[in-house]
Motif scaffolding. Structure first.
Motif, short mmCIF file in Angstrom:
data_model
loop_
_atom_site.label_atom_id
_atom_site.label_comp_id
_atom_site.label_asym_id
_atom_site.label_seq_id
_atom_site.Cartn_x
_atom_site.Cartn_y
_atom_site.Cartn_z
N ASN A 254 0.80 -1.22 0.00
CA ASN A 254 0.00 0.00 0.00
C ASN A 254 0.83 1.27 0.00
OD1 ASN A 254 0.49 -1.18 2.67
ND2 ASN A 254 -0.53 0.64 3.49
N ASN A 255 2.16 1.12 0.01
CA ASN A 255 3.05 2.29 -0.13
C ASN A 255 3.85 2.19 -1.43
OD1 ASN A 255 3.98 4.78 1.01
ND2 ASN A 255 5.94 3.79 1.45
N ALA A 256 3.37 1.38 -2.37
CA ALA A 256 4.12 1.12 -3.60
C ALA A 256 3.22 1.24 -4.82
CB ALA A 256 4.75 -0.28 -3.56
N ILE A 257 3.83 1.56 -5.94
CA ILE A 257 3.15 1.60 -7.23
C ILE A 257 3.96 0.75 -8.20
CG2 ILE A 257 2.41 3.03 -9.17
CD1 ILE A 257 3.02 4.64 -5.82
N VAL A 258 3.30 -0.22 -8.81
CA VAL A 258 3.92 -1.04 -9.84
C VAL A 258 3.58 -0.45 -11.20
CG1 VAL A 258 3.71 -3.25 -11.05
CG2 VAL A 258 4.04 -3.21 -8.57
N THR A 259 4.60 -0.26 -12.04
CA THR A 259 4.41 0.27 -13.39
C THR A 259 4.94 -0.76 -14.39
OG1 THR A 259 4.65 2.55 -12.63
CG2 THR A 259 4.96 2.14 -14.99
N VAL A 260 4.13 -1.09 -15.40
CA VAL A 260 4.56 -2.00 -16.45
C VAL A 260 4.25 -1.34 -17.79
CG1 VAL A 260 4.54 -4.38 -17.27
CG2 VAL A 260 3.80 -3.89 -14.93
N ILE A 261 5.29 -1.13 -18.59
CA ILE A 261 5.15 -0.50 -19.90
C ILE A 261 5.82 -1.41 -20.93
CG2 ILE A 261 5.54 1.58 -21.28
CD1 ILE A 261 3.98 2.21 -18.77
N GLY A 262 5.14 -1.67 -22.06
CA GLY A 262 5.82 -2.39 -23.13
C GLY A 262 5.01 -3.53 -23.69
N ILE B 189 8.91 16.36 -24.42
CA ILE B 189 8.06 15.34 -23.82
C ILE B 189 7.75 14.24 -24.84
CG2 ILE B 189 5.73 14.92 -22.95
CD1 ILE B 189 5.96 17.52 -21.41
N ILE B 190 7.53 14.62 -26.08
CA ILE B 190 7.32 13.60 -27.12
C ILE B 190 8.57 12.76 -27.29
CG2 ILE B 190 6.93 13.27 -29.59
CD1 ILE B 190 5.08 15.71 -29.49
N PHE B 191 9.74 13.40 -27.29
CA PHE B 191 10.99 12.65 -27.40
C PHE B 191 11.14 11.69 -26.21
CE2 PHE B 191 12.88 16.68 -29.52
CZ PHE B 191 12.25 16.36 -30.71
N SER B 192 10.68 12.11 -25.04
CA SER B 192 10.85 11.28 -23.84
C SER B 192 10.02 10.01 -23.89
CB SER B 192 10.49 12.09 -22.59
OG SER B 192 9.08 12.23 -22.46
N ARG B 193 9.11 9.91 -24.84
CA ARG B 193 8.29 8.71 -24.96
C ARG B 193 8.90 7.70 -25.92
NH1 ARG B 193 2.72 12.32 -25.11
NH2 ARG B 193 2.74 12.82 -22.89
N ASP B 194 10.18 7.89 -26.23
CA ASP B 194 10.90 7.00 -27.14
C ASP B 194 11.40 5.79 -26.36
OD1 ASP B 194 12.31 5.89 -29.19
OD2 ASP B 194 13.89 7.40 -29.25
N GLY B 195 10.55 4.79 -26.20
CA GLY B 195 10.95 3.59 -25.50
C GLY B 195 10.20 3.41 -24.20
N CYS B 196 9.98 2.15 -23.82
CA CYS B 196 9.15 1.86 -22.65
C CYS B 196 9.79 2.32 -21.35
CB CYS B 196 8.82 0.37 -22.60
SG CYS B 196 10.26 -0.73 -22.51
N PHE B 197 11.12 2.28 -21.25
CA PHE B 197 11.75 2.70 -20.01
C PHE B 197 11.58 4.20 -19.79
CE2 PHE B 197 15.25 4.49 -17.58
CZ PHE B 197 15.10 3.79 -16.39
N SER B 198 11.69 5.00 -20.84
CA SER B 198 11.55 6.45 -20.70
C SER B 198 10.18 6.81 -20.14
CB SER B 198 11.77 7.13 -22.05
OG SER B 198 13.09 6.93 -22.52
N ILE B 199 9.15 6.13 -20.61
CA ILE B 199 7.80 6.40 -20.11
C ILE B 199 7.70 6.03 -18.64
CG2 ILE B 199 5.36 5.82 -20.36
CD1 ILE B 199 5.95 5.32 -23.35
N ALA B 200 8.21 4.85 -18.28
CA ALA B 200 8.16 4.42 -16.89
C ALA B 200 8.94 5.36 -15.98
CB ALA B 200 8.71 2.99 -16.77
N ALA B 201 10.09 5.83 -16.45
CA ALA B 201 10.90 6.74 -15.64
C ALA B 201 10.18 8.06 -15.40
CB ALA B 201 12.24 6.98 -16.32
N ALA B 202 9.50 8.56 -16.42
CA ALA B 202 8.74 9.81 -16.25
C ALA B 202 7.58 9.61 -15.28
CB ALA B 202 8.24 10.30 -17.60
N LEU B 203 6.90 8.49 -15.39
CA LEU B 203 5.82 8.19 -14.43
C LEU B 203 6.35 8.10 -13.01
CD1 LEU B 203 3.75 5.56 -16.44
CD2 LEU B 203 2.92 7.77 -15.61
#
Length: 907
Positions: free
Chosen positions: A197-205, A362-376
């Protein structure tokens, strides 16, 4: 799925709440590459610490890699080993408001990452036997930071600006707390904050939502929510009632100024106009501080930073002064500009240009699943993950008046903190020793601490640059999707379409690097390249930059031993403009004398700062001992470099440009959301008629490295350094195309290529002697006879013990070689890395360019994996024993040690 409640959707991301234990789950299916990123973010950072246990969040992060109930060294399946053996890029970071653990890996191994993260969420071992060696590792990380004048200034700036709030201390903590915190305290910290309950799981890809939810249920469902409420940090910073100042004085070469103002918490609506103000002042050549400081030769670089945090933070400006420039003069210019903004406001043109820059970024930062997860991850830390997905909407609502009001509200003298770094001249031993590069331009990155900051380098230099290919080992057959054709005589265009909406990456090169320098001046090619973006015969540098920045596009240039390199990023619709300006800067640079004078001051400032860096001092001295002065791998002494820069003239640059730059060896690679036909038309339009230059790679037969010289040791003594850099190696005498090179690369990778390699597993993980070390091959491209090195960093008092430990591993490696099991595991690792790397347009573009520069066909992007899998044990061990002759090692150490390898007084 049962037990998962859908909460909301935004920007293609869906939030679920796992009702069993209140774990938050963020999912985004994205199938452009066969990879996925799995990340767990805990809402705990250094803001949750107090005096006596500062740095605990970060030290605990390190211990979380030491093992869990199901994954540990004793069972033979440690976390690093399991994940890196399938090609995962794995790490963790700690910052003020959060801690995150992540894996980017081939999607077929996603379940493994989920299982490991679930196991260490509540079943991490956290043993005292692990804490002590890991404490010295973290302490060495602290010492590395203390070596850097900017990091020292930044740490003191935050400590001065904050008195009550825990942003007062840096994420890594105070040294005495790092050394003194107990395992019991760390376990208590873990048991307080590491709960579902103190964590967030993020899965992109590349994954199936129902399958991933079932795995999350299976592995995370074994835990309940925390038995006690997660403690809230309730301390607020009292109102600042007057400006604060401080000075840091110690050994160094050039001054630095930092100025900070208090700003609100990350979710405050004023953060959006402050983001625009930050860019107007400090981003790009059209920014105000570039014009008033950098372009005037008063600062080698300036950056402005206002990262959104959970609590009230700082609007910061850092200026890195050129030699002979006074602190007071630059400080007054910065403060005057602040007052001008408050009195006169910004312009609507500045607001719109900055908005376009941020949108593109911001559009450039969406180049790849890790970049999106890192921004989130950063949005989660602020307090709401939709901060990321709604950012452009909020930014679009900002107008000039909002920016003006934000400046008047927050750029208040009584809420300011100003710090100076004043360099103190001190003897540094051998005056003939070279200077060193600072770790690149100081970026506006976070004050976070990551386990891989000094991780082993990628050593498989024979691999394409990005260590990337797609399903080349698993059926993608990338070469069939690549279009390779000359669009002009002497201009080769290679394109690779990728499923990244709206953005294009362009990279390229042509002969024109340092090997072609005329006469005795070693910097003509480098300075020529640096002047390309300083204006053309048609437009000055601000006109060019204004056109690019108005659409958020970027073009940059650099050079290396052989080639002049360029890269660009832009939105799909702006490709014609980027090609036009790229051609204009390459073909028609102005070489304005005043711009050259300013650039010379900046380069000299950067060179002098290089002299402050222990790592580069050691590496450069190694190069001078190992190669003759006319070899491309030889780096000239600092005073020679400075003299060459100061003596160069605009006419020399024009001459070099006219003799060496043109069509003939030019390669351009473009990836992303491409229109090949439109790109070809733009290239025809803007590069047709450029001169043909037929440069050939010079022979190195008469200037080879010193292959068989006897063992040598040298000390570069530097004062006020809390960590020593150690480089030990030799010239191997072969280049990347030699048949022995790939086997030797693999052997070197097994020795020190990643965290599960021998050196890290012993010298760091078991003995706790260093934060980072590794082994590598380098300097072997373009026919150069390369070198092999080990690199490490130690506290001065642990240097001798560290040297001995590394040598013991080297002797074992050379005498007995590597094992069949190690070879098979690392083959899998590299093939996995090869797949992961192609998740971005930049990774693909860099890989293709590297292949082409080596003279290979595009088919090599598939063939490389076959070469890796074809390696056999005997050829690797034969290469190790043939080329690594320990009696011929050259060893250089740089730091606060004397000529007897002993720490200087006070270190």
């Amino acid at each position: 799925m049962k037990d998962f409640k859908k909460i909301r959707q935004s920007g293609g991301i869906t939030e679920y709440r796992f009702t069993v234990n209140d774990l938050t789950v963020l999912l985004m299916e994205e199938h452009s590459a066969p990879v996925a990123t799995f990340m767990v973010t805990y809402r705990v950072g250094s803001r949750n610490e107090a005096i006596g246990y500062t740095g605990s969040t970060h030290l605990l992060e390190h211990l979380m890699f030491k093992g869990s109930q199901e994954y540990n060294e004793e069972r033979g399946n440690s976390i690093w080993t399991v994940l890196q053996n399938v090609g995962a890029k794995i790490n963790a970071t700690t910052w003020l408001d959060r801690t995150n653990y992540f894996e980017m890996l081939p999607s077929e191994h996603l379940e493994t990452a989920i299982a490991i993260e679930a196991d260490r969420m509540r079943q991490a071992l956290i043993q005292d036997s692990d804490r002590q060696p890991e404490m010295t590792v973290v302490r060495n990380e602290f010492e590395r930071g203390e070596n850097d004048p900017w990091e020292t200034l930044d740490k003191n700036l935050w400590a001065t600006a904050y008195q009550a709030h825990p942003y007062h201390h840096s994420t890594i903590g105070w040294r005495s707390d790092i050394e003194g915190v107990s395992t019991e305290r760390l376990r208590q910290f873990y048991d307080t904050f590491y709960w579902p309950n103190n964590a967030i799981v993020t899965v992109i890809g590349d994954f199936d939502t129902q399958q991933v939810l079932s795995w999350i249920k299976a592995y995370f469902g074994q835990y309940q929510a925390s038995p006690q409420p997660i403690p809230e940090m309730y301390t607020t910073e009292p109102k600042q009632e007057g400006p604060r100042r401080f000075i840091v004085r110690r050994s160094g070469e050039t001054g630095i100024i930092g100025i900070a103002f208090k700003t609100p918490e990350g979710l405050h609506p004023d953060k959006y106009p402050l983001a625009i103000l930050r860019n107007i002042l400090g981003t790009g050549k059209t920014s105000r501080f570039y014009r008033t400081l950098v372009d005037k030769g008063l600062a080698s670089s300036v950056f402005v930073w206002d990262h959104p945090f959970r609590d009230a933070a700082l609007f910061m400006t850092y200026a890195f002064l050129t030699p002979e420039t006074g602190h007071q003069e630059v400080e007054q210019i910065i403060l005057d500009e602040y007052e001008r903004v408050k009195a006169e406001g910004v312009t609507r043109e500045e607001v719109e240009r900055t908005r376009a820059m941020i949108k593109a970024e911001i559009i450039f930062s969406r180049d790849g699943c890790f970049s999106i997860a890192a921004a989130l991850n950063e949005a989660i830390a602020i307090g709401d993950w939709t901060y990321y997905t709604t950012y452009l909407d909020h930014l679009g609502a900002v107008n000039k008046e909002d920016v003006d009001q934000a400046a008047r509200t927050y750029l208040v003298e009584n809420h300011s903190t100003i710090g100076w770094f004043e360099p103190v001249t001190a003897g540094e031993g051998d005056e003939g020793a070279p200077g060193s590069d600072a770790p690149g331009p100081i970026t506006n990155g976070p004050r976070g601490y990551r386990s891989d900051t000094h991780s082993p380098p990628s050593v498989l230099e024979d691999a394409p640059t990005a260590q990337s290919a797609g399903r080349g080992a698993g059926g993608l057959e990338l070469a069939g999707r690549i279009h390779d054709e000359d669009v002009l005589d002497g201009l080769r265009l290679v394109t690779m379409p990728m499923q990244v909406a709206g953005m294009v990456t362009i990279v390229g090169s042509l002969y024109g690097g340092d090997i072609f320098n005329p006469g005795e001046n070693d910097v003509v090619a480098e300075v020529t390249t640096s002047m390309l973006d300083k204006g053309t015969k048609r437009r000055d540098q601000f006109a060019v930059s204004g056109l690019l920045e108005s659409v958020g596009a970027q073009i940059s240039f650099n050079s290396d031993d052989y080639r002049l390199n360029f890269s660009a990023r832009c939105l799909k619709e702006n490709v014609p403009l980027v090609v036009e300006l790229l051609a204009e800067q390459l073909r028609e640079p102005a070489f304005n004398k005043q711009n050259l004078t300013t650039l010379q001051k900046r380069i000299v400032g950067n060179l002098r700062r290089r002299g402050e860096n222990t790592d580069y001092r050691a590496r450069v001295r190694f190069s001078q001992i190992s190669y003759p002065a006319n070899h491309p791998n030889f780096v000239p002494p600092l005073d020679k470099q400075i003299g060459d820069v100061e003596s160069i003239t605009a006419s020399e640059l024009r001459g070099f440009h006219s003799r060496h730059l043109g069509l003939g060896s030019m390669i351009i690679v473009a990836t992303g959301d491409l229109d090949r036909t439109g790109l070809e038309q733009s290239l025809h339009q803007h590069f047709s008629g450029w001169q043909m230059v037929n440069l050939e790679r010079p022979s190195l037969d008469d200037r080879r490295g010193y292959r068989n010289q006897q063992h040598q040791e040298e000390i570069v003594t530097m004062r006020d350094k809390t960590s020593v850099d150690l480089v030990s190696g030799l010239v191997v005498g072969i280049d990347r195309e030699h048949p022995d090179y790939l086997p030797l690369s693999m052997g070197t990778y097994i020795l020190g290529g990643n965290f599960s390699a021998r050196l890290m597993a012993t010298v760091r993980d078991k003995e706790g002697l260093t934060y980072g070390l590794g082994s590598s091959l380098g300097g072997a491209d373009n026919g150069k006879d390369g070198y092999w090195t080990t690199q490490a960093t130690f506290a001065p008092g642990l240097l001798e013990q560290g040297r001995t430990s590394i040598l013991a591993q080297l002797e074992k490696w050379v005498k007995h070689g590597v094992t069949a099991e190690e070879l098979e595991v690392k083959k899998t690792t590299l093939v996995g890395n090869y797949k992961v790397g192609l998740a971005t347009t930049s990774g693909m573009a860099a890989t293709l360019l590297d292949i082409l520069e080596r003279g290979k066909d595009c088919t090599y992007i598939d063939e490389y994996v076959d070469e890796i899998n074809a390696l056999v044990l005997d050829e690797i061990n034969t290469a190790i024993s043939k080329y690594i002759l320990l009696d011929n090692l050259t060893t250089v150490a740089a730091g606060s040690i004397d000529q007897e390898w002993q720490p200087l007084d006070g270190t």
